[in-house]
Write an enzyme that holds these catalytic residues in place. Structure first.
Site, mmCIF file in Angstrom:
data_model
loop_
_atom_site.group_PDB
_atom_site.id
_atom_site.type_symbol
_atom_site.label_atom_id
_atom_site.label_comp_id
_atom_site.label_asym_id
_atom_site.label_seq_id
_atom_site.Cartn_x
_atom_site.Cartn_y
_atom_site.Cartn_z
ATOM 1 N N GLY A 64 -8.216 41.712 -4.068
ATOM 2 C CA GLY A 64 -6.943 41.241 -4.593
ATOM 3 C C GLY A 64 -6.419 42.192 -5.657
ATOM 4 N N GLY A 113 -10.754 39.710 -1.264
ATOM 5 C CA GLY A 113 -9.559 39.328 -0.518
ATOM 6 C C GLY A 113 -9.451 39.969 0.855
ATOM 7 N N GLU A 136 -17.400 39.690 -6.725
ATOM 8 C CA GLU A 136 -16.643 39.119 -7.855
ATOM 9 C C GLU A 136 -17.471 38.799 -9.093
ATOM 10 O OE1 GLU A 136 -16.345 38.151 -4.716
ATOM 11 O OE2 GLU A 136 -14.237 38.461 -4.205
ATOM 12 N N ASP A 144 -14.139 33.881 -3.699
ATOM 13 C CA ASP A 144 -13.042 32.962 -3.362
ATOM 14 C C ASP A 144 -12.561 33.274 -1.943
ATOM 15 O OD1 ASP A 144 -11.886 35.410 -4.054
ATOM 16 O OD2 ASP A 144 -10.129 34.504 -4.985
HETATM 17 C C1 QUE Z 1 -14.848 42.913 -7.682
HETATM 18 C C2 QUE Z 1 -13.623 42.648 -7.137
HETATM 19 C C3 QUE Z 1 -12.712 43.676 -6.860
HETATM 20 C C4 QUE Z 1 -13.104 44.987 -7.123
HETATM 21 C C5 QUE Z 1 -14.358 45.253 -7.660
HETATM 22 C C6 QUE Z 1 -15.221 44.214 -7.939
HETATM 23 C C7 QUE Z 1 -11.402 43.448 -6.331
HETATM 24 C C8 QUE Z 1 -10.552 44.586 -6.126
HETATM 25 C C9 QUE Z 1 -11.012 45.872 -6.412
HETATM 26 C C10 QUE Z 1 -10.236 47.065 -6.296
HETATM 27 C C11 QUE Z 1 -10.850 48.274 -5.963
HETATM 28 C C12 QUE Z 1 -10.124 49.448 -5.870
HETATM 29 C C13 QUE Z 1 -8.777 49.451 -6.115
HETATM 30 C C14 QUE Z 1 -8.155 48.251 -6.463
HETATM 31 C C15 QUE Z 1 -8.885 47.078 -6.548
HETATM 32 O O1 QUE Z 1 -12.275 46.039 -6.879
HETATM 33 O O2 QUE Z 1 -11.016 42.294 -6.039
HETATM 34 O O3 QUE Z 1 -6.845 48.258 -6.711
HETATM 35 O O4 QUE Z 1 -8.037 50.605 -6.026
HETATM 36 O O5 QUE Z 1 -9.309 44.390 -5.653
HETATM 37 O O6 QUE Z 1 -16.445 44.459 -8.475
HETATM 38 O O7 QUE Z 1 -13.254 41.366 -6.880
#
Ligand code: QUE
Length: 334
Positions: A64, A113, A136, A144
């Site tokens: 997400g 997500g 998470e 979730d």
């Molecule tokens: C737990 C998470 C997420 C995460 C790392 C976690 C998550 C998420 C991202 C993420 C990774 C790279 C990106 C970005 C988001 O990392 O939900 O925009 O470029 O979106 O340990 O829940």
């Protein structure tokens, strides 16, 4: 500027996730756009099958828009946080109840997500480059997107193991435990996707594909240590396995996580085992609203995604000091 591309060709509706700079992390516009197009295609006689693919070499969908959620939470914009999760979970539910074959092609990272918009669908094609995880707890959040429904339904202990430790599994292992349905070697995935895109029946494209690399998951160990609904018991068992490098690695991963997140995760997965998807999503929405307002969430996202120092200071810092009442408040009426 839109982060998804859509088309209908040969009665196949395709959604291409196209936000590569963020590994296709789902922002509010992507969720809204996907929900709208999937709703339309559900009633469109010109669409027989839905195909979801990625424009990113590295990821199907990293999760997400956690950074934006943190910003909203820190600004006291609880309504924006609630709106984001409610619309995301409504999208996951639409995927679960989709009236037509819904096919995801996962040839890279699919986390959080990203699993919400794939695992609930009918067909999940993975390659050896697929990496699936629910990470998470490391950011002070909790599994979730309907995972409190699907994780407890995986083989013995696998869901609790994935949810607590945030462990990543590959494509063959994902098929082994049932998170994915079909394995295709990455060298062939473009051809397979193109066949689906050109309207070749799914049964003809995928039906004969029974071969995949051997699974690598230590299912016996997972069963031994993670068939429990209690974090203290699980960690105690792992700590008692002196000299087992796997158990030590699992303790290390759990120790990186927010203790409160661990407790809430165990409670949510335990409750989810006896709930329908609707109830799981409702419980997740309550938990997401509560936990994103805590200091642990702001701190976890800071440490992992903003400053990237990977040194979060969670409070409480130990699973032994988590207050059961704060867990109950986050989980809500389970
Ligand atoms: C737990 C998470 C997420 C995460 C790392 C976690 C998550 C998420 C991202 C993420 C990774 C790279 C990106 C970005 C988001 O990392 O939900 O925009 O470029 O979106 O340990 O829940």
């Amino acid at each position: 500027m839109s982060f998804i591309r859509t088309s209908i060709v040969n009665r196949v509706g395709e959604i291409v996730l196209d936000r590569p700079a963020a590994l296709n992390a789902l922002d509010q516009t992507m969720i809204d756009d996907m929900y709208r197009v999937l709703s339309d295609w559900g009633d469109d006689d010109g669409v027989d099958t839905v195909l979801v693919t990625s424009a990113s070499e590295r990821a199907f969908c990293a999760g997400g828009d956690i950074r934006a959620i943190r910003d909203h939470a820190l600004a006291g914009e609880a309504d924006a946080v609630s709106h984001y999760f409610a619309s995301e979970y409504r999208l996951d539910q639409l995927v679960a109840e989709y009236p037509k074959p819904y096919v995801s092609v996962i040839d890279g990272a699919a986390m959080g997500g990203g699993l919400g918009i794939s695992v609930h669908g009918e067909v999940r094609v993975v390659t050896e480059r697929a990496v699936l995880a629910m990470p998470e707890t490391a950011i002070g959040f909790v599994p979730d997107v309907g995972s409190t429904y699907f994780l407890p339904r995986l083989p013995d202990g696998v869901g609790m193991w994935l949810g607590l430790t945030g462990s990543r599994i590959g494509g063959a292992d994902a098929v082994e435990v049932g998170m994915a349905t079909h394995f295709v070697d990455s060298a062939e995935i473009d051809d397979v996707t193109e066949e689906i895109r050109t309207g070749v029946p799914l049964i003809d494209v995928l039906g004969g594909r029974r071969h995949r690399p051997a699974a690598e998951l230590p299912l016996a160990k997972i069963k031994e240590y993670f068939v429990d609904d209690n974090v203290t018991g699980i960690v105690g068992g792992l700590r008692g396995a002196l000299g087992d490098p796997w158990a030590e690695r699992m303790v290390d991963m759990i120790e990186q996580a927010s203790p409160t997140s661990l407790w809430v995760t165990a409670a949510m997965l335990t409750a989810g085992a006896h709930s329908v998807l609707d109830e799981c999503l409702e419980r997740e929405l309550h938990a997401a609203e509560q936990i994103t307002a805590t200091a642990d969430f702001a701190e976890g996202v800071r440490a992992v995604l903003v400053d990237k120092d990977r040194r979060p200071r969670f409070d409480p810092a130990s699973i032994d000091d988590v207050d059961p009442e704060s867990v109950a408040r986050i989980v809500g009426a389970a």
